[in-house]
Design an enzyme around this catalytic site. Sequence first.
Site, PDB file in Angstrom:
ATOM      1  CE1 TYR A  73      -3.329  -2.998   0.751  1.00 16.16           C
ATOM      2  CE2 TYR A  73      -4.334  -1.094  -0.297  1.00 16.16           C
ATOM      3  CZ  TYR A  73      -4.364  -2.433   0.045  1.00 16.16           C
ATOM      4  OH  TYR A  73      -5.422  -3.218  -0.372  1.00 16.16           O
ATOM      5  NE  ARG A  76      -3.022   0.093  -5.039  1.00 19.09           N
ATOM      6  CZ  ARG A  76      -4.260  -0.261  -4.686  1.00 19.09           C
ATOM      7  NH1 ARG A  76      -4.455  -1.205  -3.770  1.00 19.09           N
ATOM      8  NH2 ARG A  76      -5.307   0.334  -5.221  1.00 19.09           N
ATOM      9  CB  VAL A 108      -8.709   3.127  -2.596  1.00 22.57           C
ATOM     10  CG1 VAL A 108      -9.786   2.051  -2.481  1.00 22.57           C
ATOM     11  CG2 VAL A 108      -7.442   2.581  -3.244  1.00 22.57           C
ATOM     12  CG  HIS A 124     -14.141  -0.623  -3.781  1.00 18.66           C
ATOM     13  ND1 HIS A 124     -13.793  -0.949  -5.062  1.00 18.66           N
ATOM     14  CD2 HIS A 124     -15.367  -1.178  -3.590  1.00 18.66           C
ATOM     15  CE1 HIS A 124     -14.759  -1.665  -5.623  1.00 18.66           C
ATOM     16  NE2 HIS A 124     -15.717  -1.827  -4.748  1.00 18.66           N
ATOM     17  CB  CYS A 132      -7.166   2.083  15.263  1.00 17.02           C
ATOM     18  SG  CYS A 132      -6.461   1.175  16.630  1.00 17.02           S
ATOM     19  CG  ASN A 221     -13.289   0.634 -20.856  1.00 18.68           C
ATOM     20  OD1 ASN A 221     -12.245   0.389 -21.432  1.00 18.68           O
ATOM     21  ND2 ASN A 221     -13.649   0.045 -19.723  1.00 18.68           N
ATOM     22  N   PRO A 222     -11.635   2.520 -23.459  1.00 18.12           N
ATOM     23  CG  PRO A 222      -9.340   2.550 -23.076  1.00 18.12           C
ATOM     24  CD  PRO A 222     -10.640   2.886 -22.457  1.00 18.12           C
ATOM     25  CB  ALA A 239     -10.724   8.698 -18.455  1.00 21.32           C
TER      26      ALA A 239
HETATM   27  N1  APR Z   1      -9.376   5.479 -19.678  1.00 21.09           N
HETATM   28  C1  APR Z   1     -10.567   4.832 -19.506  1.00 21.09           C
HETATM   29  N2  APR Z   1     -10.650   3.492 -19.228  1.00 21.09           N
HETATM   30  C2  APR Z   1      -9.488   2.810 -19.166  1.00 21.09           C
HETATM   31  C3  APR Z   1      -8.216   3.421 -19.367  1.00 21.09           C
HETATM   32  C4  APR Z   1      -8.203   4.819 -19.627  1.00 21.09           C
HETATM   33  N3  APR Z   1      -7.058   5.467 -19.795  1.00 21.09           N
HETATM   34  N4  APR Z   1      -7.247   2.473 -19.233  1.00 21.09           N
HETATM   35  C5  APR Z   1      -7.893   1.296 -18.961  1.00 21.09           C
HETATM   36  N5  APR Z   1      -9.233   1.497 -18.930  1.00 21.09           N
HETATM   37  C6  APR Z   1     -10.291   0.524 -18.641  1.00 21.09           C
HETATM   38  C7  APR Z   1      -9.924  -0.923 -18.981  1.00 21.09           C
HETATM   39  O1  APR Z   1     -10.251  -1.229 -20.325  1.00 21.09           O
HETATM   40  C8  APR Z   1     -10.789  -1.704 -17.985  1.00 21.09           C
HETATM   41  O2  APR Z   1     -12.067  -1.992 -18.559  1.00 21.09           O
HETATM   42  O3  APR Z   1     -10.512   0.556 -17.251  1.00 21.09           O
HETATM   43  C9  APR Z   1     -10.974  -0.718 -16.815  1.00 21.09           C
HETATM   44  C10 APR Z   1     -10.229  -1.085 -15.546  1.00 21.09           C
HETATM   45  O4  APR Z   1     -10.768  -2.285 -15.070  1.00 21.09           O
HETATM   46  P1  APR Z   1     -10.199  -2.963 -13.729  1.00 21.09           P
HETATM   47  O5  APR Z   1      -8.741  -3.011 -13.789  1.00 21.09           O
HETATM   48  O6  APR Z   1     -10.958  -4.225 -13.550  1.00 21.09           O
HETATM   49  O7  APR Z   1     -10.586  -1.897 -12.598  1.00 21.09           O
HETATM   50  P2  APR Z   1     -11.987  -1.662 -11.865  1.00 21.09           P
HETATM   51  O8  APR Z   1     -13.144  -1.977 -12.753  1.00 21.09           O
HETATM   52  O9  APR Z   1     -11.957  -0.324 -11.277  1.00 21.09           O
HETATM   53  O10 APR Z   1     -11.888  -2.763 -10.699  1.00 21.09           O
HETATM   54  C11 APR Z   1     -12.891  -2.811  -9.737  1.00 21.09           C
HETATM   55  O11 APR Z   1     -11.687  -4.433  -8.468  1.00 21.09           O
HETATM   56  O12 APR Z   1      -9.726  -5.231  -7.688  1.00 21.09           O
HETATM   57  C12 APR Z   1     -10.850  -4.554  -7.326  1.00 21.09           C
HETATM   58  O13 APR Z   1     -11.088  -3.031  -5.555  1.00 21.09           O
HETATM   59  C13 APR Z   1     -10.558  -3.146  -6.834  1.00 21.09           C
HETATM   60  O14 APR Z   1     -11.862  -1.154  -7.186  1.00 21.09           O
HETATM   61  C14 APR Z   1     -11.292  -2.263  -7.822  1.00 21.09           C
HETATM   62  C15 APR Z   1     -12.347  -3.193  -8.396  1.00 21.09           C
END
Ligand code: APR
Length: 260
Positions: A73, A76, A108, A124, A132, A221-222, A239
């Site tokens: 963490y 990150r 987060v 999340h 704590c 989303n790309p 984005a």
């Molecule tokens: N702009 C827009 N979308 C994007 C970009 C970008 N620059 N780059 C990647 N993506 C898209 C990807 O194509 C994918 O569909 O963002 C998405 C990210 O997906 P995940 O990695 O699965 O993230 P997320 O959906 O936020 O995950 C949900 O999973 O692991 C847990 O707690 C964690 O909050 C998280 C949750």
Amino acid sequence: MDTVTADDLCADAARALAHADNVLVLTGAGISAESGIPTFREAQTGLWAQFSPQDLATPAAFARNPERVWGWYRWRRTLIGRGGVNPGHRALAAIEARRPISIVTQNVDGLHAAAGSTDITELHGNIWIERCTGCAAESSQPVAPADNDASLPCCPACGAMTRPAVVWFGEMLPTVALERAQELLAAANCVLVVGTSNQVYPAAALVEQAVQGPATVIEINPEETAVSRSVDMHIAATASRALPGILAHWPHDAAALARR
Ligand code: APR
């Protein structure tokens, strides 16, 4: 037949957002990707492609090896502290300055607030808040690269070890946040979904409910996700391109609309 460009869709999305009564924005890791913060499920580069969630993001992992979990963490935090907000976060804050929008995020990283957005619900949790393990007191840390050599953080109130106030796998989402998200979804007639793979529940259920409901749903989303063929507009762009694009097409009469 003319192909509809991402820019055309940004113009349509701007009109839909400006004219809507209530706007809900659901964001995921993709909106922070262009800050240099890895998403979770991207092949090779995604966090879960590099690390095992069972070893880093569960209560059992923390009990087993808090140093390792805190190390991760802190890594990150350093990425987020260095990366900072990007044009996507800023564009959402600028849209909020033009008309009220409510953001519900799975992230987060705290970057929506850092960009100036004010109406934010964190499903999340938040990596900058520590809870704590003894008295459950919460304290927040400044958004900055972490000191990996520092000893494990302790509670300022009782001295017990703290943990990141994020939702780990196997844990419940904060009830207040989930209820607020449901309320916002019920009231929204336009839903903007940015940068989520729609694979993690209950957040993904919010998107599914939006698609099944009467609201106009716009996805940025790309890549394609499970809902891309059911939304009203899928903007296949990042984005940091699409959100400023929407802002650039914000209708001039929107001010009159906002005063309605
Ligand atoms: N702009 C827009 N979308 C994007 C970009 C970008 N620059 N780059 C990647 N993506 C898209 C990807 O194509 C994918 O569909 O963002 C998405 C990210 O997906 P995940 O990695 O699965 O993230 P997320 O959906 O936020 O995950 C949900 O999973 O692991 C847990 O707690 C964690 O909050 C998280 C949750």
